[in-house]
Scaffold this active site. Structure first.
Site, PDB file in Angstrom:
ATOM      1  N   LYS A 194      -5.628  -5.646   3.707  1.00  0.00           N
ATOM      2  CA  LYS A 194      -6.511  -4.495   3.495  1.00  0.00           C
ATOM      3  C   LYS A 194      -7.503  -4.788   2.372  1.00  0.00           C
ATOM      4  CE  LYS A 194      -6.204   0.362   2.080  1.00  0.00           C
ATOM      5  NZ  LYS A 194      -5.324   1.547   2.066  1.00  0.00           N
ATOM      6  N   ASP A 221       0.837  -1.196   0.000  1.00  0.00           N
ATOM      7  CA  ASP A 221       0.000   0.000   0.000  1.00  0.00           C
ATOM      8  C   ASP A 221       0.875   1.250   0.000  1.00  0.00           C
ATOM      9  OD1 ASP A 221      -2.046   1.787   0.141  1.00  0.00           O
ATOM     10  OD2 ASP A 221      -2.921   0.992   1.980  1.00  0.00           O
ATOM     11  N   ASP A 222       0.778   2.045  -1.038  1.00  0.00           N
ATOM     12  CA  ASP A 222       1.525   3.319  -1.154  1.00  0.00           C
ATOM     13  C   ASP A 222       3.038   3.130  -1.272  1.00  0.00           C
ATOM     14  OD1 ASP A 222      -1.026   4.300  -0.731  1.00  0.00           O
ATOM     15  OD2 ASP A 222      -0.517   5.597   0.948  1.00  0.00           O
ATOM     16  N   HIS A 224       1.609   2.256   3.989  1.00  0.00           N
ATOM     17  CA  HIS A 224       0.695   3.402   4.117  1.00  0.00           C
ATOM     18  C   HIS A 224       0.931   4.037   5.489  1.00  0.00           C
ATOM     19  CE1 HIS A 224      -3.202   5.459   4.583  1.00  0.00           C
ATOM     20  NE2 HIS A 224      -3.476   5.234   3.306  1.00  0.00           N
ATOM     21  N   ARG A 229      -7.883  -0.947  -6.100  1.00  0.00           N
ATOM     22  CA  ARG A 229      -8.185  -2.326  -5.696  1.00  0.00           C
ATOM     23  C   ARG A 229      -9.367  -2.888  -6.498  1.00  0.00           C
ATOM     24  NH1 ARG A 229      -5.295  -2.827  -0.647  1.00  0.00           N
ATOM     25  NH2 ARG A 229      -3.995  -0.973  -0.811  1.00  0.00           N
ATOM     26  N   CYS A 242      -6.298   4.220  -3.170  1.00  0.00           N
ATOM     27  CA  CYS A 242      -6.570   2.834  -2.744  1.00  0.00           C
ATOM     28  C   CYS A 242      -7.830   2.181  -3.321  1.00  0.00           C
ATOM     29  CB  CYS A 242      -6.681   2.784  -1.227  1.00  0.00           C
ATOM     30  SG  CYS A 242      -5.168   3.263  -0.402  1.00  0.00           S
ATOM     31  N   SER A 282      -8.204   1.537   5.307  1.00  0.00           N
ATOM     32  CA  SER A 282      -6.840   2.025   5.527  1.00  0.00           C
ATOM     33  C   SER A 282      -6.492   2.054   7.007  1.00  0.00           C
ATOM     34  CB  SER A 282      -6.692   3.425   4.945  1.00  0.00           C
ATOM     35  OG  SER A 282      -6.855   3.380   3.556  1.00  0.00           O
ATOM     36  N   LYS A 314       1.302   9.447  -5.195  1.00  0.00           N
ATOM     37  CA  LYS A 314      -0.083   9.056  -4.904  1.00  0.00           C
ATOM     38  C   LYS A 314      -1.066  10.185  -5.200  1.00  0.00           C
ATOM     39  CE  LYS A 314      -2.889   7.691  -0.890  1.00  0.00           C
ATOM     40  NZ  LYS A 314      -2.845   7.050   0.434  1.00  0.00           N
ATOM     41  N   HIS A 366     -10.809  -2.569   1.654  1.00  0.00           N
ATOM     42  CA  HIS A 366     -11.129  -1.225   1.168  1.00  0.00           C
ATOM     43  C   HIS A 366     -12.078  -1.185  -0.042  1.00  0.00           C
ATOM     44  CE1 HIS A 366      -9.404   3.135   1.492  1.00  0.00           C
ATOM     45  NE2 HIS A 366     -10.635   2.989   1.941  1.00  0.00           N
ATOM     46  N   ASP A 426      -0.492  -0.630  -4.742  1.00  0.00           N
ATOM     47  CA  ASP A 426      -1.793  -0.115  -5.194  1.00  0.00           C
ATOM     48  C   ASP A 426      -1.735   1.272  -5.813  1.00  0.00           C
ATOM     49  OD1 ASP A 426      -1.312   1.273  -2.790  1.00  0.00           O
ATOM     50  OD2 ASP A 426      -3.452   1.431  -2.349  1.00  0.00           O
ATOM     51  N   ASN A 427      -0.702   2.056  -5.416  1.00  0.00           N
ATOM     52  CA  ASN A 427      -0.520   3.417  -5.981  1.00  0.00           C
ATOM     53  C   ASN A 427       0.838   3.919  -5.511  1.00  0.00           C
ATOM     54  OD1 ASN A 427      -2.928   3.961  -3.589  1.00  0.00           O
ATOM     55  ND2 ASN A 427      -0.971   4.967  -3.331  1.00  0.00           N
TER      56      ASN A 427
HETATM   57 MG    MG Z   1      -2.738   3.118  -1.328  1.00  0.00          MG
END
Ligand code: MG
Length: 466
Positions: free
Chosen positions: A133, A36-37, A235, A80, A76, A158, A308, A135, A287-288
């Site tokens: 996660k 994540d991130d 994240h 996803r 996010c 998150s 992001k 989300h 994811d980003n």
């Molecule tokens: Mg993310």
């Protein structure tokens, strides 16, 4: 008669080759490890000088490192949704211009009319687990268990949500890391649909997720399985277990990435020990891009621009690795790929027919993975919410709209003619070559027109909150 034979053989020649699943061969297992991130520049195999990721590096050496691999959105929730449905989130309604992601007071989630990769694989008898996660909606009807997964263990959104410290969080990057406690975030940890811990102990969550994946592999090794392991970290807020605290020269962020890397090692070793490595496709990506306003606590997009929340490369191009020893041809792949392609690719590998009652946005990457043939993907669409901001076609990317995020990289700006960058020459998007290449802008405009001609935007599932 001759003519009939000729026509018949022409039809045979023009039919696409359909590979059927060999009944003698077990179906392949799939594991997606989704950070994540995590930024494009945050792994040692993608050039980070001080974060050490020996297990991901090994995965890249033995497998394929994709350097032009994208996600379906730069935040996010829509990212996803894109991965799990194989569709642009604007189609499913999982992209919104009101709220960019789902929150703990959001009313909705992924529509049940969408087919997730897990639902797709279940039709061929796969055991399916979502760890980490989610989300895509925290209410029961939207949880993984009701979207094709047999098992869920994780935080449903998150790790910075359900804040108990209010605004103090907003200046997080200025505060000493040890003043941020896991108890400040009242996020629940679920097993299937039950809350088993609240607030979830985020110091240990990364290793617990990896261990759950190892356990699931061992328990399900006799049947084909699909594990979607979506880490909550790196994240913000950053948390790490004691064993990894202070292990990285990059500080806390590096410690966190190294703990994720350690889990990757455990998973790969388990697959080898259990004799499953050759028949399991493991993918690692994020994811980003990195959450840059958090400065020293955010990641790095390396040589890419911004991070992001934006449609610059740093927001949507991710460090991606595919691994299946003996199966995937090792190498560095500079062709295009996206997370939406996993739906089509894995369905094909499992011999499952693709749904024909909806538009899919993925292509099958198998031929590139197994035979190093050119990728079928020739373009990438960069959406922000429900608006198309930029398009990549081959080497070139045109920005019709640019906009920063979280107070950085400027306000929204429309561009006519669009900004044009040659991403193979200029991955950092520094030198606008629009004047030199009107023909490329023309080709991209045709592609946009074609895309818009059959676009039906889904009902906004992110807009409504309690
Ligand atoms: Mg993310």
């Amino acid at each position: 008669m001759k003519n009939v034979l000729l026509v018949f053989s022409l039809i045979l020649l023009t039919l696409p080759e359909v590979k059927s699943q060999d009944p003698q061969k077990p179906l392949p297992n799939f594991i997606i490890i989704f950070a994540d991130d995590l930024g494009y520049g945050d792994l040692s195999c993608f050039g980070h000088p001080t974060i050490k990721t020996p297990n991901l590096d090994r995965m890249a050496n033995e497998g394929q490192k994709w350097t032009n691999f994208y996600v379906g959105a730069s935040v996010c929730t829509p990212s996803r949704a894109a991965l799990l449905t194989g569709r642009l989130p604007v189609r499913s309604g999982m992209a919104s211009d009101r709220h960019r992601v789902l929150f703990p007071d959001s009313k909705n989630g992924l529509p049940s009319s969408e087919i997730t990769l897990a639902e797709q694989l279940k039709t061929a008898g796969y055991a399916t687990a979502c760890i980490g996660k989610w989300h895509l909606g925290h209410k029961e009807q939207y949880l993984p268990i009701n979207n094709g997964f047999d098992y869920y263990f994780g935080i449903p959104y998150s790790n910075d949500m359900d804040r108990l410290q209010g605004d103090a969080y907003n200046d997080y990057w200025k505060r000493p890391n040890d003043s941020i406690k896991t108890e400040h975030f009242n996020v629940p940890l679920l097993r299937n649909t039950e809350i088993i811990e609240r607030p979830a102990d985020q110091n240990t969550i990364t290793t617990r997720y990896s261990d759950e994946a190892v356990k699931y592999i061992k328990e399900n090794k006799k049947k084909p399985f699909f594990i979607y392991l979506a880490h909550n970290l790196p994240h913000i807020p950053l948390f790490v277990s004691d064993k990894f605290k202070g292990t990285s020269e990059r500080g806390l962020y590096g410690d966190v990435v190294q703990e994720i890397d350690n889990g990757v090692g455990k998973i790969l070793n388990t697959l080898k020990e259990e004799g499953l490595a050759e028949n399991t496709i493991v993918v690692f990506t994020s994811d980003n891009g990195p959450w840059l306003p958090f400065k020293l606590n955010g990641g790095s997009a390396g040589l890419l621009k911004a991070g992001k929340g934006t449609t610059w490369e740093g927001g949507m191009r991710e460090p991606t690795i595919f691994w299946a020893p003996e199966h995937i041809e090792p190498g560095i792949i500079t062709d295009l790929g996206t997370t939406m392609d996993l739906f089509s690719t894995f369905s094909t590998m499992a011999g499952i027919k693709l749904p024909d009652n909806r538009i899919l946005d993925g292509v099958n990457l198998s031929e590139t993975l197994f035979n190093r043939k050119p990728s079928q993907r020739k373009s990438v669409l960069y959406y922000r919410g429900t608006e198309l901001y930029a398009v990549r076609l081959g080497d070139f990317k045109a920005h019709f709209i640019t906009q920063g995020a979280y107070g950085e990289f400027g306000e929204r700006q429309e561009h006519n003619p669009p900004l044009l960058y040659n991403l193979n020459f200029d991955p950092g998007e520094q030198f606008n070559v629009a004047e030199e290449h009107p023909e490329i802008i023309e080709q991209i405009s045709v592609l946009v027109k074609e895309h818009r001609s059959n676009l039906v935007k889904g009902k906004d599932m992110l807009a409504d909150r309690e």
